[in-house]
Design an enzyme around this catalytic site. Structure first.
Site, short mmCIF file in Angstrom:
data_model
loop_
_atom_site.label_atom_id
_atom_site.label_comp_id
_atom_site.label_asym_id
_atom_site.label_seq_id
_atom_site.Cartn_x
_atom_site.Cartn_y
_atom_site.Cartn_z
N HIS A 1 57.64 40.27 72.38
CA HIS A 1 57.99 38.86 72.42
C HIS A 1 56.76 37.99 72.64
O HIS A 1 55.70 38.45 73.05
CB HIS A 1 59.06 38.57 73.49
CG HIS A 1 58.67 38.98 74.88
ND1 HIS A 1 58.69 40.28 75.32
CD2 HIS A 1 58.25 38.24 75.94
CE1 HIS A 1 58.32 40.34 76.57
NE2 HIS A 1 58.03 39.11 76.97
N ARG B 1 63.06 35.46 85.47
CA ARG B 1 63.17 36.71 84.71
C ARG B 1 63.45 37.88 85.63
O ARG B 1 62.92 37.96 86.75
CB ARG B 1 61.86 36.98 83.95
CG ARG B 1 61.97 38.09 82.92
CD ARG B 1 60.61 38.70 82.62
NE ARG B 1 60.15 39.53 83.72
CZ ARG B 1 59.20 40.46 83.61
NH1 ARG B 1 58.62 40.65 82.45
NH2 ARG B 1 58.82 41.17 84.66
#
Length: 310
Positions: free
Chosen positions: A286, A301
């Protein structure tokens, strides 16, 4: 020092073909032999035909039962990165519950911590925005890299700040056959120091090195659930390939990390308030797009603890 007239010896090229694939590409959503799942509780809206989907029909603030948990696991296995929108009221505790569908949290030693154990806050403001980003796989510098991550939007800019993911199974599928043969059975070294170490002094690096030595992973891994072959080399953490000369290793790593940059393997997600992303960290890389200066972007996260790769 050699005389100027002495010929310079160049390493033998790994390939006699272009570094990037040209022409049509194979873009398979499922592993060979796998069948498409049926969903009773989730609504699936694909973002591309083979990679990435927005899921609806559920309220993630409520307890996640066994049937929903299994559909969530199947959706992530099939689409590799899944998204939810409009999850108003979603908290860090809800996020831990959601991550627990796949496993316990795995803290990143370099991220700032929050009051909730296992949750890392990623904040970029006017002073930090605009910094260079890079395609990567979380925690590949660990013996057991994270299986996945759950990311929720806490504060988003009015424009910009998207995140992109790349399907590294598709990247492997489309490598030239001679390159697949070349990398079969090879092992790569992964290390945090070239990236995170750039922010440390020598004393800090020495302290972290005691706990986090270099690790090794196959260049091509088999996904722990699907068994699908996936390219597992990334720009910030893969430092070299064992058994090759420095020149051969550098050339081969450069070729392999370029594959994440091919648009056909990618999906892009625009963040809105109360959005959530979950990605398979073994199957994807990503890239957080840092284009929102001078606005602010705050995310939280949770990484999901991993297993040894083979």
């Amino acid at each position: 020092m050699a005389a100027l007239s002495t010929p310079v010896a160049h390493p033998k090229p790994v390939l006699d073909k272009p570094l990037m694939h040209y022409g049509s590409r194979v873009l398979d959503r499922l592993a060979p032999g796998a069948s498409q799942a049926e969903y009773r509780l989730l609504d699936i809206t694909p973002l591309t035909p083979h990679f990435g989907a927005v899921l609806g029909g559920v309220d993630l603030n409520r307890p996640i039962g066994d049937d929903l948990a299994e559909e969530l696991r199947q959706a992530l296995l099939e689409w590799k990165v899944i998204f939810f929108r409009n999850q108003t009221g979603f908290t860090a505790d809800h996020q831990l519950q959601l991550a627990g569908v796949w496993g316990p949290p795995e803290p990143n030693p370099f991220f700032p911590k929050t009051e909730t154990v296992g949750v890392s806050r990623l904040a970029k403001d006017a002073k930090a925005a605009g910094n260079k980003n890079i395609w990567h796989s979380d925690h590949s510098f660990m013996v057991n890299p994270a299986l996945g991550s759950v990311l929720r939007a806490v504060e988003v800019p009015a424009a910009g700040g998207d995140t992109m993911w790349a399907d590294m199974a598709a990247a492997y599928d489309n490598l030239p056959e001679d390159l697949k043969d070349r990398i079969e059975g090879l092992t790569a070294v992964h290390d945090w120091e070239p990236s995170w170490g750039a922010l440390m002094n020598d004393e800090q690096k020495a302290a972290f090195r005691k706990q986090w030595p270099q690790v090794e992973h196959p260049v091509v891994v088999r996904h722990p659930r699907s068994g699908r072959k996936t390219l597992y080399v990334n720009e910030p953490f893969t430092t070299r390939i064992k058994g090759l000369s420095d020149a051969e290793s550098r050339e081969l790593v450069d070729i392999l990390v370029l594959q994440a940059r091919i648009p056909e393997y990618q999906v892009r997600f625009h963040w809105e308030a109360d959005s959530i992303a979950i990605w398979d960290n073994i199957a994807t890389q990503h890239y957080a797009i840092n284009d929102y200066f001078p606005q602010r972007r705050v995310m939280e996260r949770i990484a999901i603890a991993g297993v040894p790769l083979s």
